[in-house]
Design a protein around this motif. Structure first.
Motif, mmCIF file in Angstrom:
data_model
loop_
_atom_site.group_PDB
_atom_site.id
_atom_site.type_symbol
_atom_site.label_atom_id
_atom_site.label_comp_id
_atom_site.label_asym_id
_atom_site.label_seq_id
_atom_site.Cartn_x
_atom_site.Cartn_y
_atom_site.Cartn_z
ATOM 1 N N THR A 1 0.826 -1.206 0.000
ATOM 2 C CA THR A 1 0.000 0.000 0.000
ATOM 3 C C THR A 1 0.856 1.250 0.000
ATOM 4 O OG1 THR A 1 -1.825 -1.113 1.141
ATOM 5 C CG2 THR A 1 -1.749 1.266 1.306
ATOM 6 N N VAL A 2 1.870 1.273 0.849
ATOM 7 C CA VAL A 2 2.777 2.430 0.889
ATOM 8 C C VAL A 2 3.546 2.551 -0.428
ATOM 9 C CG1 VAL A 2 4.798 3.408 2.038
ATOM 10 C CG2 VAL A 2 2.962 2.389 3.387
ATOM 11 N N LEU A 3 4.035 1.433 -0.936
ATOM 12 C CA LEU A 3 4.779 1.452 -2.200
ATOM 13 C C LEU A 3 3.887 1.929 -3.335
ATOM 14 C CD1 LEU A 3 7.356 0.804 -3.753
ATOM 15 C CD2 LEU A 3 6.534 -1.549 -3.997
ATOM 16 N N SER A 4 2.639 1.471 -3.359
ATOM 17 C CA SER A 4 1.711 1.885 -4.404
ATOM 18 C C SER A 4 1.439 3.381 -4.337
ATOM 19 C CB SER A 4 0.400 1.103 -4.261
ATOM 20 O OG SER A 4 -0.502 1.424 -5.287
ATOM 21 N N GLY A 5 1.361 3.930 -3.116
ATOM 22 C CA GLY A 5 1.185 5.365 -2.981
ATOM 23 C C GLY A 5 2.352 6.150 -3.561
ATOM 24 N N ARG A 6 3.566 5.685 -3.300
ATOM 25 C CA ARG A 6 4.751 6.353 -3.842
ATOM 26 C C ARG A 6 4.764 6.289 -5.367
ATOM 27 N NH1 ARG A 6 10.386 5.141 -1.034
ATOM 28 N NH2 ARG A 6 10.831 6.894 -2.415
ATOM 29 N N ILE A 7 4.500 5.095 -5.891
ATOM 30 C CA ILE A 7 4.498 4.930 -7.345
ATOM 31 C C ILE A 7 3.393 5.772 -7.974
ATOM 32 C CG2 ILE A 7 4.119 3.275 -9.219
ATOM 33 C CD1 ILE A 7 5.370 1.140 -7.422
ATOM 34 N N GLY A 8 2.216 5.803 -7.320
ATOM 35 C CA GLY A 8 1.092 6.561 -7.863
ATOM 36 C C GLY A 8 1.387 8.044 -7.965
ATOM 37 N N ASP A 9 2.042 8.612 -6.954
ATOM 38 C CA ASP A 9 2.374 10.034 -7.009
ATOM 39 C C ASP A 9 3.444 10.327 -8.056
ATOM 40 O OD1 ASP A 9 0.559 10.749 -5.069
ATOM 41 O OD2 ASP A 9 1.993 10.606 -3.422
ATOM 42 N N ARG A 10 4.308 9.388 -8.308
ATOM 43 C CA ARG A 10 5.389 9.603 -9.270
ATOM 44 C C ARG A 10 4.989 9.285 -10.709
ATOM 45 N NH1 ARG A 10 10.691 7.002 -6.188
ATOM 46 N NH2 ARG A 10 10.911 8.632 -4.607
ATOM 47 N N ARG A 11 4.215 8.181 -10.875
ATOM 48 C CA ARG A 11 3.954 7.692 -12.233
ATOM 49 C C ARG A 11 2.488 7.457 -12.533
ATOM 50 N NH1 ARG A 11 7.818 2.832 -13.690
ATOM 51 N NH2 ARG A 11 6.903 3.350 -15.705
ATOM 52 N N GLY A 12 1.600 7.791 -11.589
ATOM 53 C CA GLY A 12 0.184 7.557 -11.806
ATOM 54 C C GLY A 12 -0.205 6.142 -11.420
ATOM 55 N N PRO A 13 -1.491 5.792 -11.577
ATOM 56 C CA PRO A 13 -1.973 4.483 -11.114
ATOM 57 C C PRO A 13 -1.636 3.321 -12.035
ATOM 58 C CG PRO A 13 -3.778 5.700 -12.109
ATOM 59 C CD PRO A 13 -2.582 6.637 -12.096
ATOM 60 N N ALA A 14 -1.180 3.589 -13.265
ATOM 61 C CA ALA A 14 -1.021 2.523 -14.254
ATOM 62 C C ALA A 14 -0.087 1.398 -13.802
ATOM 63 C CB ALA A 14 -0.551 3.114 -15.585
ATOM 64 N N PRO A 15 1.131 1.677 -13.306
ATOM 65 C CA PRO A 15 2.023 0.557 -12.939
ATOM 66 C C PRO A 15 1.415 -0.375 -11.898
ATOM 67 C CG PRO A 15 3.254 2.620 -13.041
ATOM 68 C CD PRO A 15 1.809 2.982 -13.147
ATOM 69 N N ALA A 16 0.805 0.197 -10.865
ATOM 70 C CA ALA A 16 0.218 -0.656 -9.824
ATOM 71 C C ALA A 16 -1.025 -1.383 -10.324
ATOM 72 C CB ALA A 16 -0.116 0.178 -8.592
ATOM 73 N N LEU A 17 -1.799 -0.758 -11.216
ATOM 74 C CA LEU A 17 -2.971 -1.421 -11.777
ATOM 75 C C LEU A 17 -2.578 -2.612 -12.642
ATOM 76 C CD1 LEU A 17 -5.263 1.585 -12.777
ATOM 77 C CD2 LEU A 17 -5.733 -0.136 -11.021
ATOM 78 N N LEU A 18 -1.405 -2.563 -13.234
ATOM 79 C CA LEU A 18 -0.907 -3.695 -14.017
ATOM 80 C C LEU A 18 -0.293 -4.763 -13.122
ATOM 81 C CD1 LEU A 18 0.774 -1.780 -16.999
ATOM 82 C CD2 LEU A 18 -1.341 -3.110 -17.065
ATOM 83 N N ALA A 19 0.515 -4.329 -12.156
ATOM 84 C CA ALA A 19 1.229 -5.290 -11.309
ATOM 85 C C ALA A 19 0.312 -5.942 -10.282
ATOM 86 C CB ALA A 19 2.394 -4.593 -10.600
ATOM 87 N N GLY A 20 -0.684 -5.191 -9.760
ATOM 88 C CA GLY A 20 -1.541 -5.717 -8.707
ATOM 89 C C GLY A 20 -2.268 -6.990 -9.088
ATOM 90 N N PRO A 21 -3.050 -6.991 -10.193
ATOM 91 C CA PRO A 21 -3.737 -8.235 -10.570
ATOM 92 C C PRO A 21 -2.770 -9.363 -10.899
ATOM 93 C CG PRO A 21 -4.720 -6.344 -11.681
ATOM 94 C CD PRO A 21 -3.455 -5.855 -11.037
ATOM 95 N N ALA A 22 -1.615 -9.025 -11.520
ATOM 96 C CA ALA A 22 -0.646 -10.069 -11.866
ATOM 97 C C ALA A 22 -0.109 -10.760 -10.616
ATOM 98 C CB ALA A 22 0.501 -9.461 -12.676
ATOM 99 N N LEU A 23 0.252 -9.980 -9.604
ATOM 100 C CA LEU A 23 0.766 -10.558 -8.362
ATOM 101 C C LEU A 23 -0.332 -11.305 -7.602
ATOM 102 C CD1 LEU A 23 3.080 -7.672 -7.138
ATOM 103 C CD2 LEU A 23 3.796 -9.955 -7.863
ATOM 104 N N PHE A 24 -1.536 -10.735 -7.611
ATOM 105 C CA PHE A 24 -2.649 -11.389 -6.925
ATOM 106 C C PHE A 24 -2.937 -12.749 -7.563
ATOM 107 C CE2 PHE A 24 -7.246 -11.978 -6.041
ATOM 108 C CZ PHE A 24 -7.211 -11.927 -4.656
ATOM 109 N N ALA A 25 -2.979 -12.792 -8.900
ATOM 110 C CA ALA A 25 -3.233 -14.062 -9.601
ATOM 111 C C ALA A 25 -2.101 -15.055 -9.371
ATOM 112 C CB ALA A 25 -3.409 -13.804 -11.102
#
Length: 455
Positions: free
Chosen positions: A73-97
């Motif tokens: 969650t903290v890492l996603s917040g950092r990435i989101g402020d720097r690069r927007g939600p796209a990287p976490a939206l791609l990585a999140g489902p992949a890691l969850f699956a």
């Protein structure tokens, strides 16, 4: 009256307009799948840990999930402020699956815990990135509608998740609780990929706040230590709990907005409100089935039934607030605290043997309605009070406040059970716990009466 009439067609078209339809479907599918896994895994846990010879590690699948979720969650917040939600939206489902596959194919507890860690990490990435996607896709006026739909996406898993998980476990095996969700996660990920390609280019924040990932790890370990200490009453666990509390306090100074612990009006009040209301209600939910069975003699199925009423009340109230887009979200949050406080008072009465057990259903209906009104208001206000370059940090802080508040107050209930009550006679402990929880809810009423004159 004219404004109300004019807003009706717009309200109905917010989620399903050509502009928002795919985003809505993708978000709700992903949220539903995460919710189903969350609700179903607890049902299968006794069977699967026995099958994997892991009874001594029964709590660790939950603890592992929590630790990895906090860090993500903290890492996603950092990435989101720097690069927007796209990287976490791609990585999140992949890691969850991937976590679902690893857990479903596990031949022992170490591999299963790895799968739970991957699931938690993917879930943590999604929690923040979904909020940032909502901020980019829906206007401030429209957001109550998508948050209402988001709440509804948790209802079906809450109602049927445990039953379906139990049926799957008995009929075809616990592994399919994890493996059976993988194809649907892939579908959701593909939809999110299409949505991401439509997003505008992200302008990196130059001066937004940055949370420290090492401190997120410290906070996660602190929460885990406190949870462990609450479940194991000994001098050693007391030492673990004390160290965890110190570590957590140290980490939160950086991970929360300045002024959160003193509930400074504005954004700090929003984040503090999430900790107060989520923690207070989680404290009731955690011990309600125990109260119903030990105090009133309800069987396992009926003891958990009031929690279904919570899910229904939560969804209905969230849907109601989504229909009135001109409501004051500050006033909605305060109303939510009042309703939760009333529900907690009812729970306190139910915890005593002289009170009828049916009052628990009233407690959950009223309290659930309070949560359904308050939680969307918190999400809307968080985005409203957050500079664009700090939305990721603030969203991760809000989620962290939720987890910490819930862990501390559930842990308080465990401590009280060990000191002034027992699993067989929880009434004295629940009376004290309810007093603490209701006091926090009323504190929330007071704090949410103070807001800046301008946003």
């Amino acid at each position: 009256m004219a404004s109300t009439i004019d807003s009706a067609p717009r309200r109905r078209s917010v989620l399903w307009s050509a502009e928002h339809r795919l985003t809505t479907i993708a978000l709700l599918l992903v949220v539903t799948l995460v919710a189903f896994e969350n609700m179903g895994v607890a049902t299968a846990m006794p069977t699967l840990v026995a099958d994997l010879d892991g009874l001594a590690l029964y709590s660790w699948p939950f603890t592992t999930f929590l630790i990895s979720s906090v860090v993500a969650t903290v890492l996603s917040g950092r990435i989101g402020d720097r690069r927007g939600p796209a990287p976490a939206l791609l990585a999140g489902p992949a890691l969850f699956a991937t976590g679902l596959i690893v857990a479903g194919a596990a031949n022992g507890m170490p591999v299963f815990l790895l799968g739970r860690a991957l699931q938690g990490f993917g879930s943590g990435l999604l929690l923040v990135s979904v909020s940032l996607l909502i901020a980019l896709t829906f206007t401030d006026h429209e957001r109550p509608v998508i948050y209402a739909a988001n709440a509804a996406a948790w209802v079906l898993p809450a109602v049927i998740g445990p039953s379906v998980a139990g049926l799957v476990t008995v009929s075809i095996g616990w592994r399919w609780i994890f493996l059976g969700l993988v194809p649907l996660v892939v579908v959701g990920a593909v939809m999110l990929l299409v949505v991401i390609r439509r997003l505008p280019p992200h302008a990196p924040a130059l001066d937004g706040r940055r949370a420290s990932v090492p401190q997120a790890i410290i906070a996660a370990l602190g929460v885990a230590a406190l949870t462990w200490a609450a479940q194991h009453h000994s001098l050693l666990s007391l030492g673990y709990g004390a160290l965890g509390l110190v570590a957590l306090g140290y980490a939160l100074r950086t991970l929360l907005p300045v002024g959160t612990l003193t509930s400074r009006p504005g954004l700090p009040t929003v984040v503090a409100s999430r900790a107060l209301i989520a923690g207070a209600y989680a404290g009731m939910e955690a011990y309600l089935p125990l109260t119903m069975s030990a105090v009133h003699g309800y069987g396992p199925a009926l003891a958990g039934l009031p929690l279904t009423i919570t899910a229904l009340g939560w969804s209905a109230a969230s849907a109601a607030q989504g229909r009135f887009l001109n409501w004051s979200r500050e006033a909605s949050l305060r109303t939510g605290f009042w309703l939760v406080a009333a529900g907690l008072v009812c729970f306190g009465l139910v915890s005593q043997p002289w009170c009828p057990g049916w009052l628990a259903f009233v407690a959950c209906a009223v309290g659930g309605a309070g949560m359904g009104i308050a939680m969307p208001a918190i999400s809307v206000l968080l985005l409203r009070y957050s500079p664009e370059g700090e939305r990721g940090f603030n969203t991760s802080a809000m989620q962290l406040a939720d987890w910490v508040g819930s862990a501390l107050l559930i842990g308080l209930g465990g401590v009280l059970l060990g000191v002034v009550g027992s699993v067989l006679d929880p009434s004295p402990a629940m009376a004290l716990l309810t007093l603490a929880l209701a006091t926090l809810a009323l504190l929330g009423v007071r704090l949410t009466g103070r807001w800046p004159s301008k946003v």
